[in-house]
Design a protein around this motif. Structure first.
Motif: not given
Length: 215
Positions: A156-159, A163-164, A170-172, A180-183
């Motif tokens: 979720c961060h890398n896409l 990106p921070q 510190v959290a999603p 679709d992203i998390c799987k």
């Protein structure tokens, strides 16, 4: 608006929560409302950001939803307890876990399980909780799975478009948490509680495939 503000100030003063001479504004309640809603469920963060017309969800999270230290401790303790119950379930083989993070959780459970010996149930729970707290293991739930958050592998961060930095993760990113992203994220896992969601998803895909085949 002015009448409501005055009554609120009077109520806070009567309850001893407001220093003498301190003036409140209706705008201050925006943060109170935001923090309350995020404590109900962190998944409301994108909706809050839209409600407040902020330019980004990140601004809402940092400026409006950072809890006070006491509330932060309550939330942290709850996450530690949830992670502890999950690890104990894996140790006792009562909580099957699957997904990219499953092997890491099983390895951790095997490591922690060796030190439990003949401890009582409460002692095991405390021992595991202390270990989880020292390792800063955080579990974030969703309807389709769990996230054992680690910033370096968080899709979720890398896409994200911007990106921070790793140290700031510190959290999603709740706005980007989808099945679709998390799987495919290394932090993702599922247990029995998510079975209905994935059965429904499977049925939906079967219907789409059938429609394509018949067309």
């Amino acid at each position: 608006s002015s009448r409501i503000r005055l009554l609120q100030q009077q109520w806070l003063s009567d309850k001893g929560h407001l220093p003498d001479g301190y003036q409140i504004t209706t705008h201050m309640w925006r943060k109170t409302f935001a923090r309350y809603m995020v404590r109900v469920t962190a998944g409301l963060l994108p909706a809050l950001s839209h409600h407040f017309k902020h330019i980004s969800v990140a601004f809402t999270e940092v400026a409006y939803c950072q809890p006070d230290p006491q509330a932060h401790k309550i939330i942290s303790d709850a996450r530690v307890a949830e992670a502890g119950e999950l690890i104990l379930g894996i140790i006792s083989a009562t909580t099957p876990i699957e997904g990219p993070v499953a092997s890491d959780l099983r390895e951790l459970a095997c490591e922690l399980g060796k030190g439990l010996g003949n401890l009582t149930a409460d002692q095991k729970r405390d021992t595991v909780a202390n270990s989880i707290r020292s390792r800063n293991i955080q579990i974030h739930h969703s309807g389709f799975g769990i996230c054992v958050f680690r910033g370096d592998g968080a899709r979720c961060h890398n896409l994200a478009e911007n990106p921070q930095l790793l140290v700031m993760r510190v959290a999603p990113v709740y706005a980007r948490r989808t099945a679709d992203i998390c799987k495919s994220c290394r932090n993702f896992g599922i247990d029995r509680s998510h079975r209905a969601c994935w059965k429904e998803r499977r049925q939906e895909f079967k219907q789409r495939r059938s429609a394509c085949t018949n067309s």
